[in-house]
Design an enzyme around this catalytic site. Structure first.
Site, PDB file in Angstrom:
ATOM      1  N   SER A 163       0.863  -1.180   0.000  1.00 18.74           N
ATOM      2  CA  SER A 163       0.000   0.000   0.000  1.00 18.74           C
ATOM      3  C   SER A 163       0.896   1.225   0.000  1.00 18.74           C
ATOM      4  O   SER A 163       1.700   1.422   0.922  1.00 18.74           O
ATOM      5  CB  SER A 163      -0.883   0.021   1.251  1.00 18.74           C
ATOM      6  OG  SER A 163      -1.302   1.353   1.499  1.00 18.74           O
ATOM      7  N   HIS A 207      -1.226  -1.204  -4.224  1.00 21.93           N
ATOM      8  CA  HIS A 207      -2.520  -0.923  -3.592  1.00 21.93           C
ATOM      9  C   HIS A 207      -2.603   0.581  -3.320  1.00 21.93           C
ATOM     10  O   HIS A 207      -1.751   1.147  -2.624  1.00 21.93           O
ATOM     11  CB  HIS A 207      -2.592  -1.735  -2.296  1.00 21.93           C
ATOM     12  CG  HIS A 207      -3.858  -1.616  -1.519  1.00 21.93           C
ATOM     13  ND1 HIS A 207      -4.965  -2.402  -1.750  1.00 21.93           N
ATOM     14  CD2 HIS A 207      -4.194  -0.827  -0.471  1.00 21.93           C
ATOM     15  CE1 HIS A 207      -5.924  -2.099  -0.881  1.00 21.93           C
ATOM     16  NE2 HIS A 207      -5.487  -1.137  -0.097  1.00 21.93           N
ATOM     17  N   ASP A 215      -4.742   3.557  -1.654  1.00 25.18           N
ATOM     18  CA  ASP A 215      -5.781   3.835  -0.665  1.00 25.18           C
ATOM     19  C   ASP A 215      -6.390   5.205  -0.916  1.00 25.18           C
ATOM     20  O   ASP A 215      -5.763   6.232  -0.651  1.00 25.18           O
ATOM     21  CB  ASP A 215      -5.189   3.758   0.742  1.00 25.18           C
ATOM     22  CG  ASP A 215      -4.979   2.322   1.168  1.00 25.18           C
ATOM     23  OD1 ASP A 215      -5.939   1.541   1.074  1.00 25.18           O
ATOM     24  OD2 ASP A 215      -3.855   1.980   1.574  1.00 25.18           O
ATOM     25  N   MET A 260      -9.122   7.969  -0.117  1.00 26.81           N
ATOM     26  CA  MET A 260      -9.957   8.370   1.029  1.00 26.81           C
ATOM     27  C   MET A 260     -10.532   9.762   0.781  1.00 26.81           C
ATOM     28  O   MET A 260      -9.844  10.643   0.260  1.00 26.81           O
ATOM     29  CB  MET A 260      -9.111   8.396   2.308  1.00 26.81           C
ATOM     30  CG  MET A 260      -8.407   7.075   2.587  1.00 26.81           C
ATOM     31  SD  MET A 260      -7.555   7.085   4.175  1.00 26.81           S
ATOM     32  CE  MET A 260      -6.641   5.529   4.064  1.00 26.81           C
ATOM     33  N   HIS A 277      -8.407   1.008  -3.777  1.00 30.64           N
ATOM     34  CA  HIS A 277      -9.275   0.711  -2.637  1.00 30.64           C
ATOM     35  C   HIS A 277      -9.979   2.005  -2.249  1.00 30.64           C
ATOM     36  O   HIS A 277      -9.349   2.901  -1.691  1.00 30.64           O
ATOM     37  CB  HIS A 277      -8.407   0.143  -1.489  1.00 30.64           C
ATOM     38  CG  HIS A 277      -9.153  -0.048  -0.210  1.00 30.64           C
ATOM     39  ND1 HIS A 277      -8.504  -0.210   1.005  1.00 30.64           N
ATOM     40  CD2 HIS A 277     -10.479  -0.127   0.058  1.00 30.64           C
ATOM     41  CE1 HIS A 277      -9.413  -0.371   1.962  1.00 30.64           C
ATOM     42  NE2 HIS A 277     -10.613  -0.320   1.418  1.00 30.64           N
ATOM     43  N   MET A 294     -12.137   4.165  -0.135  1.00 29.57           N
ATOM     44  CA  MET A 294     -12.767   4.399   1.170  1.00 29.57           C
ATOM     45  C   MET A 294     -13.491   5.731   1.083  1.00 29.57           C
ATOM     46  O   MET A 294     -13.062   6.746   1.623  1.00 29.57           O
ATOM     47  CB  MET A 294     -11.692   4.374   2.268  1.00 29.57           C
ATOM     48  CG  MET A 294     -11.188   2.959   2.539  1.00 29.57           C
ATOM     49  SD  MET A 294      -9.538   2.937   3.264  1.00 29.57           S
ATOM     50  CE  MET A 294      -8.550   3.100   1.785  1.00 29.57           C
ATOM     51  N   MET A 343     -11.178  -5.961   5.869  1.00 29.47           N
ATOM     52  CA  MET A 343     -10.331  -4.991   6.571  1.00 29.47           C
ATOM     53  C   MET A 343      -9.982  -5.528   7.957  1.00 29.47           C
ATOM     54  O   MET A 343     -10.864  -5.948   8.709  1.00 29.47           O
ATOM     55  CB  MET A 343     -11.066  -3.654   6.728  1.00 29.47           C
ATOM     56  CG  MET A 343     -11.236  -2.853   5.449  1.00 29.47           C
ATOM     57  SD  MET A 343      -9.708  -2.456   4.591  1.00 29.47           S
ATOM     58  CE  MET A 343      -8.827  -1.503   5.835  1.00 29.47           C
ATOM     59  N   ASP A 386      -6.267  -6.440   4.617  1.00 29.11           N
ATOM     60  CA  ASP A 386      -5.652  -5.108   4.579  1.00 29.11           C
ATOM     61  C   ASP A 386      -5.690  -4.510   5.981  1.00 29.11           C
ATOM     62  O   ASP A 386      -6.781  -4.287   6.525  1.00 29.11           O
ATOM     63  CB  ASP A 386      -6.442  -4.244   3.595  1.00 29.11           C
ATOM     64  CG  ASP A 386      -5.886  -2.836   3.413  1.00 29.11           C
ATOM     65  OD1 ASP A 386      -4.810  -2.545   3.968  1.00 29.11           O
ATOM     66  OD2 ASP A 386      -6.541  -2.054   2.705  1.00 29.11           O
TER      67      ASP A 386
HETATM   68  C1  DX5 Z   1      -6.098   1.515   5.899  1.00 29.80           C
HETATM   69  C2  DX5 Z   1      -5.677   1.226   4.470  1.00 29.80           C
HETATM   70  C3  DX5 Z   1      -4.567   0.262   4.423  1.00 29.80           C
HETATM   71  C4  DX5 Z   1      -3.329   0.760   5.138  1.00 29.80           C
HETATM   72  C5  DX5 Z   1      -2.551  -0.402   5.634  1.00 29.80           C
HETATM   73  O1  DX5 Z   1      -7.082   2.448   5.901  1.00 29.80           O
HETATM   74  O2  DX5 Z   1      -6.751   0.688   3.734  1.00 29.80           O
HETATM   75  O3  DX5 Z   1      -4.263  -0.152   3.100  1.00 29.80           O
HETATM   76  O4  DX5 Z   1      -2.532   1.548   4.321  1.00 29.80           O
HETATM   77  O5  DX5 Z   1      -1.493   0.058   6.407  1.00 29.80           O
HETATM   78  P1  DX5 Z   1      -0.644  -0.923   7.334  1.00 29.80           P
HETATM   79  O6  DX5 Z   1      -0.193  -2.078   6.489  1.00 29.80           O
HETATM   80  O7  DX5 Z   1       0.482  -0.076   7.840  1.00 29.80           O
HETATM   81  O8  DX5 Z   1      -1.598  -1.382   8.410  1.00 29.80           O
HETATM   82 ZN    ZN Z   2      -6.305  -0.335   1.686  1.00 29.18          ZN
END
Ligand code: DX5
Ligand code: ZN
Length: 229
Positions: A23, A48, A50, A52, A82, A84, A153, A188
């Site tokens: 990620s 990956h 993320d 948001m 991904h 969110m 998650m 994840d």
């Molecule tokens: C959390 C994200 C993850 C995050 C994982 O909101 O969806 O992808 O980056 O981070 P680590 O591996 O550090 O828990």
């Molecule tokens: Zn993620």
């Protein structure tokens, strides 16, 4: 309108498992191209991203423009977005145009899962459905068949570097036994040397890690460690 992806992809037809998905949330954003090349050269299977929106989760990160830049820099890398966000369907076209390969929205979002899966497939991407730790697994069971990947998650989304929530492993077992061979089960959050084996043993075959890779000095060793632990 079909419910499942007709195209073969890294997700639907992998040649090896598990897949390791760094990620980029924990990468150095000022050096992002080099960071991404370094993890791919270090043996990562995909990237990956993320995404948001500051509403669905209390953080703001990246959008389609960033995905498009990565696609340009890494023409053959599988890009896993991904989302969110409250309304993932509003961003399907933008991520498809930006060259994303997988688009994952949340069951907790405002959008209908079947409409979302169909729209993602119509846009030429693999489709993922994610579920947060507090959400009952029963909520996703009616929709699993329509998706190429289910994302469990293992932290409450929003930030990297949080502790793994072991209670979610029960969900993995329940989902795992309902999947076709072409469907993947992604985990994840909080994945690292101490937690990767319980995730794999429960049935996860796509493992996302941010801090456990980008927080080390040797990305290749971290990736290999997660793959073979
Ligand atoms: C959390 C994200 C993850 C995050 C994982 O909101 O969806 O992808 O980056 O981070 P680590 O591996 O550090 O828990
Ligand atoms: Zn993620």
């Amino acid at each position: 309108m079909s419910c499942v992806s007709a195209e073969m992809s890294l997700i639907t037809s992998p040649t090896t498992l598990p897949l390791i998905a760094p990620s980029i949330l924990s990468a150095d954003f000022a050096n992002l191209g080099n960071e991404c090349s370094a993890v791919i050269d270090g043996g990562a299977d995909l990237l990956h991203l993320d995404v948001m929106d500051g509403h669905f989760v209390p953080n703001l990160t990246m959008g389609g423009a960033l995905c498009a830049s990565l696609r340009k820099a890494l023409p053959t890398t599988y890009l896993d977005a991904h989302l969110m966000v409250e309304n993932p369907m509003a961003f399907i076209e933008s991520f498809a145009d930006a060259g994303a390969n997988l688009f994952t929205g949340h069951i907790e979002s405002n959008d209908d899962p079947i409409e979302m899966a169909n729209a993602i497939h119509d846009a030429g991407m693999d489709a993922g459905l994610a579920i947060n730790p507090p959400t009952d697994v029963e909520t996703i069971l009616p929709y699993i068949e329509a998706f190429d990947l289910i994302l469990i998650m293992s932290v409450n989304p929003g930030f990297s570097g949080q502790a793994f929530i072991p209670e979610v492993l029960e969900k993995v077992k329940i989902v795992s036994e309902r999947l076709r061979p072409s469907q993947r089960l992604q985990m994840d959050g909080g994945i690292g040397p101490a937690t990767v084996n319980v995730a794999k043993d429960a049935g996860c075959d796509v493992l996302v890690a941010a801090s456990a890779i980008f927080g080390t000095d040797d990305y290749a060793a971290a990736i290999e460690g997660l793959r073979t632990a």
